[in-house]
Scaffold this motif. Structure first.
Motif, PDB file in Angstrom:
ATOM      1  N   ASN A  62      -7.125   6.202  -3.678  1.00 31.99           N
ATOM      2  CA  ASN A  62      -6.956   5.921  -2.261  1.00 31.99           C
ATOM      3  C   ASN A  62      -5.317   5.654  -2.042  1.00 31.99           C
ATOM      4  O   ASN A  62      -4.535   6.540  -2.608  1.00 31.99           O
ATOM      5  CB  ASN A  62      -7.639   4.653  -1.752  1.00 31.99           C
ATOM      6  CG  ASN A  62      -8.267   4.942  -0.255  1.00 31.99           C
ATOM      7  OD1 ASN A  62      -7.847   5.882   0.246  1.00 31.99           O
ATOM      8  ND2 ASN A  62      -9.080   4.279   0.148  1.00 31.99           N
ATOM      9  N   LYS A  63      -5.012   4.741  -1.555  1.00 28.78           N
ATOM     10  CA  LYS A  63      -3.448   4.433  -1.523  1.00 28.78           C
ATOM     11  C   LYS A  63      -2.771   3.294  -2.514  1.00 28.78           C
ATOM     12  O   LYS A  63      -2.003   2.626  -2.229  1.00 28.78           O
ATOM     13  CB  LYS A  63      -3.358   3.804   0.003  1.00 28.78           C
ATOM     14  CG  LYS A  63      -3.573   4.576   1.089  1.00 28.78           C
ATOM     15  CD  LYS A  63      -2.962   6.034   1.126  1.00 28.78           C
ATOM     16  CE  LYS A  63      -3.363   6.980   2.341  1.00 28.78           C
ATOM     17  NZ  LYS A  63      -2.666   8.342   2.215  1.00 28.78           N
ATOM     18  N   GLN A  64      -3.425   3.240  -3.864  1.00 30.85           N
ATOM     19  CA  GLN A  64      -2.941   2.386  -4.886  1.00 30.85           C
ATOM     20  C   GLN A  64      -2.768   3.433  -6.145  1.00 30.85           C
ATOM     21  O   GLN A  64      -3.693   4.431  -6.305  1.00 30.85           O
ATOM     22  CB  GLN A  64      -3.731   1.302  -5.060  1.00 30.85           C
ATOM     23  CG  GLN A  64      -3.822   0.216  -3.895  1.00 30.85           C
ATOM     24  CD  GLN A  64      -4.573  -0.905  -4.143  1.00 30.85           C
ATOM     25  OE1 GLN A  64      -5.111  -1.085  -5.313  1.00 30.85           O
ATOM     26  NE2 GLN A  64      -4.110  -2.162  -3.188  1.00 30.85           N
TER      27      GLN A  64
ATOM     28  N   MET B  77      -0.613   9.966  -2.987  1.00 30.70           N
ATOM     29  CA  MET B  77      -1.059   8.879  -2.234  1.00 30.70           C
ATOM     30  C   MET B  77      -1.056   9.134  -0.774  1.00 30.70           C
ATOM     31  O   MET B  77      -1.704   9.046  -0.016  1.00 30.70           O
ATOM     32  CB  MET B  77      -0.469   7.723  -2.431  1.00 30.70           C
ATOM     33  CG  MET B  77      -1.042   6.917  -3.744  1.00 30.70           C
ATOM     34  SD  MET B  77      -0.624   5.277  -4.044  1.00 30.70           S
ATOM     35  CE  MET B  77       1.243   5.369  -3.832  1.00 30.70           C
ATOM     36  N   TYR B  78       0.444   9.602  -0.492  1.00 29.23           N
ATOM     37  CA  TYR B  78       0.764  10.079   1.006  1.00 29.23           C
ATOM     38  C   TYR B  78       0.615  11.226   1.550  1.00 29.23           C
ATOM     39  O   TYR B  78       1.275  11.796   2.576  1.00 29.23           O
ATOM     40  CB  TYR B  78       2.158   9.511   1.065  1.00 29.23           C
ATOM     41  CG  TYR B  78       2.321   8.077   1.066  1.00 29.23           C
ATOM     42  CD1 TYR B  78       1.570   7.172   1.821  1.00 29.23           C
ATOM     43  CD2 TYR B  78       3.077   7.431  -0.245  1.00 29.23           C
ATOM     44  CE1 TYR B  78       1.770   5.781   1.691  1.00 29.23           C
ATOM     45  CE2 TYR B  78       3.008   6.143  -0.249  1.00 29.23           C
ATOM     46  CZ  TYR B  78       2.264   5.259   0.510  1.00 29.23           C
ATOM     47  OH  TYR B  78       2.187   3.817   0.232  1.00 29.23           O
TER      48      TYR B  78
ATOM     49  N   THR C 101      -5.457  15.704   1.061  1.00 28.05           N
ATOM     50  CA  THR C 101      -6.002  14.209   1.228  1.00 28.05           C
ATOM     51  C   THR C 101      -6.569  13.921  -0.135  1.00 28.05           C
ATOM     52  O   THR C 101      -7.566  14.530  -0.435  1.00 28.05           O
ATOM     53  CB  THR C 101      -7.049  14.151   2.146  1.00 28.05           C
ATOM     54  OG1 THR C 101      -6.359  14.524   3.458  1.00 28.05           O
ATOM     55  CG2 THR C 101      -7.685  12.828   2.243  1.00 28.05           C
TER      56      THR C 101
END
Length: 304
Positions: free
Chosen positions: A263-265, A236-237, A242
């Motif tokens: 994405n970020k989850q 995620m990070y 990416t």
């Protein structure tokens, strides 16, 4: 044979929706699964629901695989001849192009139904910025838009998202309530409404997001839940590049576990035994060596 196309961008929840569609309607239908990349993940999940699944990988049915796609549909119609075929395109394909490709082989025994697009409420803003052409095509060409993952989102946030979608597609039916709560007639309606292609604006030049990379590994190993969570956080990070999407399943201490990054989850859940452990990662500037190490891939096994 009636064909229902269920579209949605990376991680929108198309496979979960198809599983629920099977459960809620009780209908027997076949599924054509088009994964982005050479590693099929969702096909094995759908097969556990006793669905007949055809998988097309290493290409997109809106462009590079369109001939194989059309031939496969004709083969399914002429051999298995299910009453319904659900098509799940890759998340990075144009819905208009998929509908255009199917319409070219439509005749009295093959009929198109109104297409559905699943929209992850957590990704609307970011995907409109990163993948505007693809993302808006999937929204604009849908007859019905269904919001997913709304459980932790406020009514105000959902209302804002609905307004964005309504601006892009004023004609579409938009379902913002959790689809699990819908009545049987709502579910059955998907199989009743024929697609009016005469009113549809179809894509002239199919394309997809060629700047995205993907890599997949079979026979991955994760030794503990904590190790898995550390890998998911690193995905995620940006530790491996990416990452827009990662998904897979692996046994941990004898228990099969499914994981999913959008994405970020991330989400982690238990699942039934799978034929083999595997993962696929989709993004930009991916570090394949670090990914192999993170998933404990045997160095003698080539990257897929």
């Amino acid at each position: 044979m009636k064909i229902l196309v269920i579209s949605g961008f990376l991680g929108a929840g198309k496979t979960t929706f198809i599983q629920t569609l099977s459960e809620k309607t009780g209908k027997t239908f076949a599924v054509m699964e088009n994964e982005y990349g050479s590693t099929g993940i969702d096909g094995n999940i759908l097969k556990q629901d006793r669905l007949k699944v055809w998988e097309l990988t290493e290409g997109c049915i809106c462009c590079s695989l369109k001939s194989d796609f059309a031939s496969s549909i004709l083969t399914i119609a002429n051999t298995a001849d299910p009453e319904y075929l659900v098509v799940e395109p890759t998340g990075v394909g144009l819905l208009s192009a998929v509908m255009n490709n199917i319409s070219k082989i439509e005749y009295e025994r093959i009929r198109l139904l109104e297409p559905i697009t699943i929209v992850d409420v957590h990704c609307v803003d970011s995907y409109l910025k990163e993948f505007r052409e693809l993302y808006t095509d999937q929204i604009k060409k849908a007859s019905q838009i269904i919001l997913s993952k709304t459980e932790t989102v406020s009514e105000n946030e959902i209302s804002c998202i609905v307004r964005i979608l309504r601006d892009l597609n004023p004609q579409a039916k938009i379902t913002s309530e959790p689809y699990n709560t819908q009545k049987p007639e709502w579910w059955n309606s998907f199989f009743e409404n024929l697609y009016n292609k005469n009113k549809a604006e179809l894509a002239a030049e199919p394309m997809h997001s060629s700047d995205l990379e993907n890599t997949g590994f079979d026979n991955i190993r994760i030794n503990s839940v904590n190790e898995l969570l550390e890998v998911l956080a690193a995905l995620m990070y940006g530790f491996f590049g990416t990452v827009f999407r990662a998904k897979g399943y692996v046994p941990i201490s004898g228990q099969w576990t499914k994981f999913d990054v959008v994405n970020k989850q991330y989400r982690v859940s238990l699942c039934n035994k799978m034929p083999e452990s595997k993962v696929i990662v989709i993004g930009r500037n991916l570090d394949y060596g670090l990914l192999r190490t993170a998933f404990n891939v045997n160095p003698e096994i080539d990257i897929l």
